[in-house]
Design a protein around this motif. Sequence first.
Motif, PDB file in Angstrom:
ATOM      1  N   UNK A 192       0.865  -1.018  -0.207  1.00  0.00           N
ATOM      2  CA  UNK A 192      -0.066  -0.231  -0.156  1.00  0.00           C
ATOM      3  C   UNK A 192       0.588   1.733   0.119  1.00  0.00           C
ATOM      4  N   UNK A 193       0.175   2.791  -0.672  1.00  0.00           N
ATOM      5  CA  UNK A 193       1.102   3.611  -0.524  1.00  0.00           C
ATOM      6  C   UNK A 193       0.980   4.459   0.347  1.00  0.00           C
ATOM      7  N   UNK A 194       0.060   5.063   0.736  1.00  0.00           N
ATOM      8  CA  UNK A 194      -0.391   5.727   1.654  1.00  0.00           C
ATOM      9  C   UNK A 194      -1.041   5.033   3.307  1.00  0.00           C
ATOM     10  N   UNK A 195      -0.618   5.304   4.018  1.00  0.00           N
ATOM     11  CA  UNK A 195      -0.604   4.102   4.947  1.00  0.00           C
ATOM     12  C   UNK A 195      -1.533   5.728   6.061  1.00  0.00           C
ATOM     13  N   UNK A 196      -3.500   4.863   6.332  1.00  0.00           N
ATOM     14  CA  UNK A 196      -3.973   5.783   6.840  1.00  0.00           C
ATOM     15  C   UNK A 196      -3.985   5.482   8.319  1.00  0.00           C
ATOM     16  N   UNK A 197      -2.845   6.730   8.981  1.00  0.00           N
ATOM     17  CA  UNK A 197      -2.795   5.689  10.916  1.00  0.00           C
ATOM     18  C   UNK A 197      -3.713   7.185  11.558  1.00  0.00           C
ATOM     19  N   UNK A 198      -4.131   8.847  10.781  1.00  0.00           N
ATOM     20  CA  UNK A 198      -5.039   9.074  11.613  1.00  0.00           C
ATOM     21  C   UNK A 198      -5.976  10.057  11.534  1.00  0.00           C
ATOM     22  N   UNK A 199      -7.644   9.850  11.128  1.00  0.00           N
ATOM     23  CA  UNK A 199      -8.452   9.500  10.569  1.00  0.00           C
ATOM     24  C   UNK A 199      -8.429  11.746  10.171  1.00  0.00           C
ATOM     25  N   UNK A 200      -7.758  12.874  10.849  1.00  0.00           N
ATOM     26  CA  UNK A 200      -7.558  14.363  10.915  1.00  0.00           C
ATOM     27  C   UNK A 200      -6.151  14.428   9.935  1.00  0.00           C
ATOM     28  N   UNK A 260      -2.958  -5.079  -4.172  1.00  0.00           N
ATOM     29  CA  UNK A 260      -1.825  -3.564  -4.607  1.00  0.00           C
ATOM     30  C   UNK A 260      -2.691  -1.973  -3.949  1.00  0.00           C
ATOM     31  N   UNK A 261      -2.704  -1.474  -3.250  1.00  0.00           N
ATOM     32  CA  UNK A 261      -3.261  -0.479  -2.861  1.00  0.00           C
ATOM     33  C   UNK A 261      -2.593   0.843  -2.856  1.00  0.00           C
ATOM     34  N   UNK A 262      -3.611   2.037  -3.085  1.00  0.00           N
ATOM     35  CA  UNK A 262      -2.982   3.594  -3.541  1.00  0.00           C
ATOM     36  C   UNK A 262      -3.114   3.305  -1.597  1.00  0.00           C
ATOM     37  N   UNK A 263      -3.964   3.178  -1.154  1.00  0.00           N
ATOM     38  CA  UNK A 263      -4.389   3.640   0.269  1.00  0.00           C
ATOM     39  C   UNK A 263      -4.290   2.945   1.115  1.00  0.00           C
ATOM     40  N   UNK A 264      -4.339   2.789   2.555  1.00  0.00           N
ATOM     41  CA  UNK A 264      -4.294   1.530   3.527  1.00  0.00           C
ATOM     42  C   UNK A 264      -4.683   2.519   4.940  1.00  0.00           C
ATOM     43  N   UNK A 265      -6.125   2.233   5.906  1.00  0.00           N
ATOM     44  CA  UNK A 265      -6.303   1.849   6.569  1.00  0.00           C
ATOM     45  C   UNK A 265      -5.251   1.303   7.978  1.00  0.00           C
ATOM     46  N   UNK A 266      -4.634   1.956   8.722  1.00  0.00           N
ATOM     47  CA  UNK A 266      -3.440   0.646   9.176  1.00  0.00           C
ATOM     48  C   UNK A 266      -4.067   0.926  10.757  1.00  0.00           C
ATOM     49  N   UNK A 286     -11.228  -3.241   5.506  1.00  0.00           N
ATOM     50  CA  UNK A 286     -11.467  -3.450   6.656  1.00  0.00           C
ATOM     51  C   UNK A 286     -10.314  -4.825   5.746  1.00  0.00           C
ATOM     52  N   UNK A 287     -10.254  -4.835   4.383  1.00  0.00           N
ATOM     53  CA  UNK A 287     -10.232  -6.246   3.817  1.00  0.00           C
ATOM     54  C   UNK A 287     -10.724  -6.903   3.479  1.00  0.00           C
ATOM     55  N   UNK A 288     -12.306  -6.395   3.680  1.00  0.00           N
ATOM     56  CA  UNK A 288     -13.205  -7.295   3.227  1.00  0.00           C
ATOM     57  C   UNK A 288     -13.325  -7.218   1.040  1.00  0.00           C
ATOM     58  N   UNK A 289     -12.487  -6.810   0.652  1.00  0.00           N
ATOM     59  CA  UNK A 289     -12.122  -6.981  -1.181  1.00  0.00           C
ATOM     60  C   UNK A 289     -11.114  -8.090  -1.019  1.00  0.00           C
ATOM     61  N   UNK A 290      -9.753  -7.765   0.005  1.00  0.00           N
ATOM     62  CA  UNK A 290      -8.960  -8.937  -0.415  1.00  0.00           C
ATOM     63  C   UNK A 290      -9.457  -9.998   0.593  1.00  0.00           C
ATOM     64  N   UNK A 291     -10.282 -10.309   0.891  1.00  0.00           N
ATOM     65  CA  UNK A 291     -10.858 -11.615   1.848  1.00  0.00           C
ATOM     66  C   UNK A 291     -12.052 -12.379   0.294  1.00  0.00           C
ATOM     67  N   UNK A 292     -12.809 -10.993   0.105  1.00  0.00           N
ATOM     68  CA  UNK A 292     -13.480 -11.853  -0.602  1.00  0.00           C
ATOM     69  C   UNK A 292     -12.535 -12.635  -2.110  1.00  0.00           C
ATOM     70  N   UNK A 293     -11.768 -11.895  -2.442  1.00  0.00           N
ATOM     71  CA  UNK A 293     -10.776 -12.464  -4.285  1.00  0.00           C
ATOM     72  C   UNK A 293     -10.401 -13.394  -4.052  1.00  0.00           C
ATOM     73  N   UNK A 294      -9.478 -13.527  -1.987  1.00  0.00           N
ATOM     74  CA  UNK A 294      -8.909 -15.356  -1.977  1.00  0.00           C
ATOM     75  C   UNK A 294      -9.732 -16.484  -1.658  1.00  0.00           C
TER      76      UNK A 294
END
Length: 291
Positions: A6-14, A172-178, A149-157
């Motif tokens: 994932x390129x961008x990591x989302x750590x803070x909602x603000x 591969x993701x443009x952004x990911x909530x961590x 949430x990873x639901x897309x990856x879980x579904x593809x898997x």
Amino acid sequence: MNKRFSLHKIENEFDCPFDETGYSRFKFGDTYYAKSFAKELFDGFIKEFGKEILAQNEIILFPSPYNSIPTASNFLCSYFKEHLNYFLFENNRAGCIEGKIHRQQTYVQDYGNMSFEERITLISNDTYYIDKSFVDGKFCIFIDDIKITGSHEKTVDRILKEYNVNGEFIFVYFAELINNEIHPKIENHYNYYRIKTTQDLIEVMNSEHFRFNTRITKFILLMEDSDFEQIYQNISEQRREEMLHWAISNNYHQVEEYQKNIIKLKDKIQWQLTYKKDKDKTLTLQNSQSV
């Protein structure tokens, strides 16, 4: 074992690590940002996986599953493919190809506001198909715009396991909530960050970079009468016809919630065509009489 990037990591909602305005427009069909984000994503990805990519004989790229209307990630994937193929060309390797997981979509709910459990429950009712003979044994890259949430990856898997597909897989993701403390509904904050009004949608749709995707098509088909009329009156004839074509091709005319606006769109287009034909006949007659 699947690999991930994932390129961008989302750590803070603000504190968003990417361009929220661009991302919002991208989700509603502005491919200018799809192209820009794809370049960012590829540059970050190839730094980490360049050697592994060059070691492959066959590479298949997959956007998120869809039926007929492309998803926003489909455009991201297509532009990513351009950069990847050029990289392979420069290194005297065969180009990659784009695959597809077919999906029969069945829901109208807003996915971006849901929890992980709600998402899994919703998409578990969908029907998916992948061509095992085409994919089996290949190096596959699955591209999506954001992992919440990873639901897309879980579904593809799950799909890969159901079809007993073997190979090497990278998600591969443009952004990911961590940060698990942030509610998944933050996805809709990003989706609608720049799209607040009907006029915002019209602005995107009248851009030279606009292409229909599933999100904006469903969004318009669920509109109330006044908003739908505003959209119709402020987009081109070509856009109107494209929207009807895509809606029918995705079988949205068989979904009760979409039927009213699809019928309205069809009737308006037919009336407009009839009006133009009658007007042309009248002008032709008038011109012939004046000679």
